[in-house]
Design a protein around this motif. Structure first.
Motif, PDB file in Angstrom:
ATOM      1  N   ASN A   1       0.864  -1.174   0.000  1.00 51.64           N
ATOM      2  CA  ASN A   1       0.000   0.000   0.000  1.00 51.64           C
ATOM      3  C   ASN A   1       0.907   1.233   0.000  1.00 51.64           C
ATOM      4  O   ASN A   1       1.431   1.640   1.035  1.00 51.64           O
ATOM      5  CB  ASN A   1      -0.916  -0.013   1.218  1.00 51.64           C
ATOM      6  N   ILE A   2       1.084   1.788  -1.186  1.00 51.41           N
ATOM      7  CA  ILE A   2       2.063   2.867  -1.346  1.00 51.41           C
ATOM      8  C   ILE A   2       1.668   4.091  -0.520  1.00 51.41           C
ATOM      9  O   ILE A   2       2.494   4.677   0.188  1.00 51.41           O
ATOM     10  CB  ILE A   2       2.202   3.257  -2.842  1.00 51.41           C
ATOM     11  N   LEU A   3       0.410   4.478  -0.580  1.00 56.35           N
ATOM     12  CA  LEU A   3      -0.018   5.681   0.138  1.00 56.35           C
ATOM     13  C   LEU A   3       0.237   5.550   1.641  1.00 56.35           C
ATOM     14  O   LEU A   3       0.804   6.453   2.262  1.00 56.35           O
ATOM     15  CB  LEU A   3      -1.507   5.962  -0.123  1.00 56.35           C
ATOM     16  N   GLN A   4      -0.179   4.424   2.211  1.00 51.52           N
ATOM     17  CA  GLN A   4       0.001   4.277   3.661  1.00 51.52           C
ATOM     18  C   GLN A   4       1.480   4.216   4.025  1.00 51.52           C
ATOM     19  O   GLN A   4       1.890   4.728   5.067  1.00 51.52           O
ATOM     20  CB  GLN A   4      -0.757   3.035   4.176  1.00 51.52           C
TER      21      GLN A   4
ATOM     22  N   LEU B   1       2.689   7.771   4.025  1.00 46.91           N
ATOM     23  CA  LEU B   1       2.179   8.508   5.190  1.00 46.91           C
ATOM     24  C   LEU B   1       2.973   8.147   6.452  1.00 46.91           C
ATOM     25  O   LEU B   1       3.269   9.022   7.274  1.00 46.91           O
ATOM     26  CB  LEU B   1       0.689   8.218   5.403  1.00 46.91           C
TER      27      LEU B   1
ATOM     28  N   VAL C   1       2.142   8.467  -6.737  1.00 48.91           N
ATOM     29  CA  VAL C   1       1.335   8.632  -5.524  1.00 48.91           C
ATOM     30  C   VAL C   1       1.830   9.845  -4.729  1.00 48.91           C
ATOM     31  O   VAL C   1       1.038  10.655  -4.243  1.00 48.91           O
ATOM     32  CB  VAL C   1       1.384   7.341  -4.656  1.00 48.91           C
TER      33      VAL C   1
ATOM     34  N   TYR D   1      -1.076  13.418  -3.818  1.00 43.73           N
ATOM     35  CA  TYR D   1      -1.795  13.807  -2.603  1.00 43.73           C
ATOM     36  C   TYR D   1      -1.259  15.110  -2.008  1.00 43.73           C
ATOM     37  O   TYR D   1      -0.070  15.216  -1.706  1.00 43.73           O
ATOM     38  CB  TYR D   1      -1.724  12.676  -1.563  1.00 43.73           C
ATOM     39  N   PRO D   2      -2.156  16.074  -1.798  1.00 43.82           N
ATOM     40  CA  PRO D   2      -1.728  17.385  -1.291  1.00 43.82           C
ATOM     41  C   PRO D   2      -0.999  17.323   0.055  1.00 43.82           C
ATOM     42  O   PRO D   2      -0.140  18.159   0.328  1.00 43.82           O
ATOM     43  CB  PRO D   2      -3.052  18.148  -1.109  1.00 43.82           C
ATOM     44  N   ASP D   3      -1.328  16.316   0.878  1.00 43.28           N
ATOM     45  CA  ASP D   3      -0.714  16.291   2.212  1.00 43.28           C
ATOM     46  C   ASP D   3       0.677  15.679   2.233  1.00 43.28           C
ATOM     47  O   ASP D   3       1.362  15.752   3.249  1.00 43.28           O
ATOM     48  CB  ASP D   3      -1.604  15.517   3.184  1.00 43.28           C
ATOM     49  N   LEU D   4       1.076  15.052   1.148  1.00 45.16           N
ATOM     50  CA  LEU D   4       2.421  14.467   1.128  1.00 45.16           C
ATOM     51  C   LEU D   4       3.416  15.550   0.718  1.00 45.16           C
ATOM     52  O   LEU D   4       3.206  16.252  -0.267  1.00 45.16           O
ATOM     53  CB  LEU D   4       2.471  13.281   0.161  1.00 45.16           C
TER      54      LEU D   4
END
Lengths: 521, 153
Positions: free
Chosen positions: B22-25, B28, B59, B63-66
Motif C-alpha cells: 500500500n504505497i499511500l500508507q 504517510l 502517488v 496527494y496534497p498532504d504528502l
C-alpha cells in the motif's frame, strides 16, 4: 447474539467518579462537549480552566450541534438538562449554584428538530457502549442477525432510504447487487472522506456516536455477506479517527464485532487531503494505496470494487441511518419525508447565518423555513445575498428562490443537488465573480486528471474568470464559460467535473451585473 | 552519527509491509516519522515495497498532504472552505501573509512556520478556521493572529 459485556466507561473524562478523591455528592456533574467544533469554540479552554475544580465533575459528551451556543455546559435538573450558553471559565460559580440555566428542551433550535440519527447527540459519551445500548443501540443489529439477508434488503426497499452522501442512490438496490454477485470476499467501506465544504455531520457521527456507524456497517455486511470493513477517514479529521479506532476496540472487547461467530474486522484508513477521494471509485483506488483517480463505471463497486471484489461504499450518514430502519421497521422510515425522499436529512448550516449548526428534519421543509426557523436569519450586520446548497459543487440560490422544498426531487427538477446537506449563506459583501473563481479554482486544484473535460476545462474556466476579475474579459468570455460548463457537465467522468460548472453558472445567472459590469471592451 | 537516509527508509517501511504493497500508507508512515518524504528516497521506497519508482512518484505527487520538502517547525493551515470563505478567511489569510511575510506554501525565515491553505476542516459552524499543527481554532479574527502565534516556539 452474545450480549456485550457492559462496563463503566470514562474515556474522554479524566474526572470520572472512580478517580476523584472527593465524594460523589460534592461534585456536580457538568456535561461539556468534546466535539472538535465545540472545542474550537472554547470547550477545551473550559476543561483546562476547571481541571483543578473538584466541585465540578466534567462529563465530555458529543455535541448537540447548536454550535452558535457552544461552548455550552449542561447539568441535570428535575426538568431534564439545564444549559448555559457561550460559557466562559468565570461562569462556573453560577452554573454550580444552578442560576440562569435554560432547559435544553426549550431551546427552539433543538426543540423544532426531528432527531433520530442524531438523537444521542449532547446526551451521551461517545465511547460509552452502555449508554448507546440503553438508548436503543444495537437493536437494529440484533434484528438483522435474526433475519435472512434477503429480508434485510427487503426492509430497506420498504424504507425507501437513499444514500445520503450525494448520489442519493436507493440503498437496497446497491446492496442487492453486491449480495447477488458471486465472490470469494466482499467488503463494506464507509466513506468518511467528508470533503464537501460546509458539511460536518459525518465528523459529528464519527466523533460523537461512532457505534452507530459500526452497527450500520455490520448490518450491511450481514446482508451482502461481507467479511471485512474499512472506514476511509479524511486526514483533516484526526479526532474522528482516534475516536473511531477506540470505538472499534470497544466493540471488539464487547464481542459484537462478529458475524456468524466470525470476527468482522473494521479498519480505519486515513487519506491524504485529496477531495476527489470522496468519490467512491477514487476512494477505492486510494484505499488500495494508489493515486486517488476515478475509475470508469460500470462496473460499479457493488459488482467490482476494492481489489476487484463486490464492495458497498456508502457515506457515514447512510450507515448511521440503517440501524433504526431495522429496529423501527422500514415502514416507519418510509412514513417520513416526501414522495421521493423518505426519512430525515441532516442539514448543516454555515456561512453568515445567525445560528450555524446541525439540523435533522424530515425532507420537505423549504429552504426558507430552514434558514429562518433554524438559521435564525442573518448574522449581525449581514444582509442576505445567496445561499449554496450541496457543497462546493452545489447551485447558488438567490432570495427569490428560497421556497424550494429540501428534497431530492425538487432539487433535481431545479437542476440542483442536495448533496450531503451542506447549506452555506453568503452575505452582501460577497463578490460573486471572486466566489465563482474560487469554485473553479477548487476544481482545478482537486481534479484527479483522469478525464479531459474536468482536468483542462477547470483550468480554462479559472483563466476566463481571472480575466473577468481583472477587467479584461469580454462578452464572448461569458459565452465561452457557458459552453465550457455545458461540456464539463455532460462529458466528465464523475461529479467533480460534472457538477463544477453549477455554482459558477448559477452565480452568473442570478447576479449577471457583477460579471457584465466588469467586462472590458 | 546519523543513520543514512536509505537505511532509515528501509527500517521504517519494514514495519508496514503489506501484500500487495500500500504505497499511500507507506508514504504517510514515512512522512509521520521523517516530517516529509524526500524525493531522493523514492528509489529506495520502490525497491523496499517491491514496486516501481514511477508508481511511488505518482502517488507522492498526487496527494496534497504528502510533502517532499521539510516543513517549518509548525504548520499553519487556513481553511478555504465555503463557510470560512463567507466568514472572511481571505482577510485572515492576508493578515497571516503580512504577519509572517510569506506566501501560501512557503516557510518563514528561521523555519518556524509553514503557511498552507486547505479546502475544508469540517468546522464550518465555528468559522473561520485556522489549524496550527494539531490545534484547531475557530471564529478566528485577524487581530488575534499575533497572540495565537506567540504560543508556538
Amino acid at each position: 447474539m452474545t450480549r456485550p459485556n457492559i462496563r463503566m466507561h470514562s474515556w474522554n473524562s479524566s474526572f470520572s467518579i472512580h478517580n476523584s478523591p472527593f465524594s460523589v455528592s460534592m461534585a456536580v456533574r457538568l456535561y461539556l462537549s468534546n466535539d472538535t467544533s465545540a472545542r474550537a469554540a472554547g470547550a477545551g479552554l473550559l476543561a483546562d480552566a476547571w481541571s483543578d475544580r473538584p466541585e465540578a465533575q466534567l462529563i465530555r459528551t458529543s455535541s448537540r450541534g447548536a454550535f452558535f451556543l457552544e461552548p455550552m455546559v449542561e447539568r441535570d435538573s428535575p426538568d431534564g438538562r439545564l444549559a448555559w450558553f457561550n460559557v466562559t471559565p468565570e461562569d462556573l460559580p453560577s452554573i454550580l449554584s444552578g442560576t440562569g440555566g435554560t432547559p435544553v428542551r426549550s431551546i427552539p433550535f433543538l426543540a423544532q428538530q426531528t432527531r433520530f440519527t442524531f438523537a444521542n447527540f449532547g446526551e451521551t459519551e461517545p465511547l460509552a457502549l452502555d449508554e448507546y445500548q440503553a438508548r436503543g443501540g444495537l437493536q437494529g443489529l440484533e434484528k438483522a442477525l435474526q433475519m435472512e439477508p434477503d429480508a434485510i434488503i427487503e426492509e430497506l426497499k420498504i424504507s425507501r432510504v437513499r444514500g445520503r452522501g450525494g448520489a442519493a442512490f436507493p440503498v437496497w438496490n446497491k446492496w442487492q447487487v453486491a449480495q447477488q454477485t458471486e465472490a470469494d470476499e466482499k467488503y463494506v467501506v464507509a466513506n468518511a472522506d467528508e470533503g464537501d465544504a460546509g458539511t460536518y455531520c459525518d465528523r459529528m457521527i464519527l466523533e460523537g456516536d461512532p457505534f452507530r456507524l459500526l452497527e450500520g456497517m455490520l448490518i450491511c455486511a450481514r446482508a451482502i455477506g461481507a467479511s471485512r470493513g474499512y472506514v476511509y477517514c479524511r486526514q483533516e479529521y484526526p479526532a474522528a479517527a482516534v475516536t473511531l479506532r477506540a470505538a472499534i476496540h470497544e466493540a471488539d472487547e464487547a464481542e459484537w464485532l462478529e458475524l456468524d461467530g466470525e470476527f468482522f474486522p473494521i479498519e480505519v484508513v486515513e487519506g491524504a487531503g485529496s477531495y476527489v477521494c470522496g468519490e467512491e471509485t477514487a476512494l477505492l483506488e486510494s484505499l488500495e494505496g494508489k493515486r486517488g483517480v476515478v475509475r470508469a463505471r460500470p462496473p460499479y463497486p457493488a459488482q467490482s470494487g476494492l481489489f476487484g471484489r463486490p464492495t458497498i461504499v456508502s457515506n457515514v450518514l447512510t450507515f448511521a441511518t440503517i440501524p433504526q430502519i431495522l429496529s423501527r421497521g422500514g415502514a416507519w422510515h418510509a412514513a417520513l419525508g416526501t414522495e421521493q425522499s423518505r426519512g430525515t436529512m441532516a442539514l448543516q448550516l454555515g456561512g453568515r447565518v445567525k445560528q450555524p449548526g446541525l439540523v435533522e428534519v424530515p425532507f420537505g421543509l423549504s429552504l426558507r423555513q430552514v434558514l429562518d426557523q433554524f438559521g435564525g436569519g442573518m448574522a449581525p450586520g449581514a444582509r442576505f445575498k445567496a445561499v449554496q446548497v450541496g457543497g462546493p459543487l452545489g447551485s447558488l440560490f438567490p432570495a427569490s428562490q428560497l421556497d424550494i422544498p429540501i428534497c431530492y426531487e425538487a432539487f433535481a427538477e431545479a437542476g440542483a443537488v442536495l448533496g450531503h446537506g451542506g447549506i452555506v449563506v453568503y452575505d452582501h459583501q460577497t463578490d460573486m465573480a471572486d466566489l465563482a473563481r474560487h469554485f473553479m479554482a477548487f476544481t482545478a486544484h482537486e481534479s484527479c486528471g483522469k478525464c479531459t473535460p474536468c482536468r483542462i476545462g477547470s483550468v480554462r474556466g479559472v483563466e476566463i474568470l481571472e480575466r473577468i476579475q481583472a477587467g479584461s474579459g469580454t462578452v464572448d468570455d461569458l459565452l465561452l464559460l457557458e459552453d465550457l460548463g455545458e461540456t464539463m457537465k455532460v462529458a466528465s467522468l464523475c461529479a467533480l467535473g460534472g457538477r463544477a460548472p453549477y455554482p459558477v453558472l448559477t452565480a452568473i445567472e442570478h447576479f449577471p451585473a457583477e460579471f457584465r459590469n466588469r467586462l472590458g471592451q | 552519527m546519523s543513520i543514512p537516509m536509505h537505511e532509515q527508509v528501509k527500517g521504517i517501511l519494514q514495519q508496514v509491509q503489506s501484500e500487495p504493497p500500500n504505497i499511500l500508507q507507506a508514504l504517510l508512515v514515512l512522512q509521520e516519522k521523517l516530517g516529509h518524504v524526500p524525493l531522493e528516497a523514492v528509489p529506495e521506497i520502490a525497491h523496499t515495497l517491491g514496486t516501481t519508482t514511477a508508481q511511488v512518484a505518482g502517488v507522492l505527487s498526487y496527494y496534497p498532504d504528502l510533502r517532499v520538502t521539510a516543513p517549518g517547525r509548525h504548520l499553519i493551515r487556513i481553511c478555504m472552505g465555503e463557510s470560512c470563505f463567507a466568514n472572511g478567511c481571505g482577510r485572515l489569510l492576508r493578515a497571516l501573509q503580512d504577519c509572517l511575510r510569506i506566501d501560501v506554501g512557503e516557510t518563514a525565515a528561521g523555519g518556524k512556520f509553514t503557511l498552507d491553505a486547505m479546502s475544508c476542516a469540517g468546522n464550518c459552524a465555528v468559522a473561520p478556521t485556522m489549524i496550527i499543527d494539531r490545534d484547531l481554532y475557530g471564529r478566528v479574527l485577524p487581530q488575534q493572529i499575533e497572540v495565537l502565534l506567540e504560543r508556538y516556539k
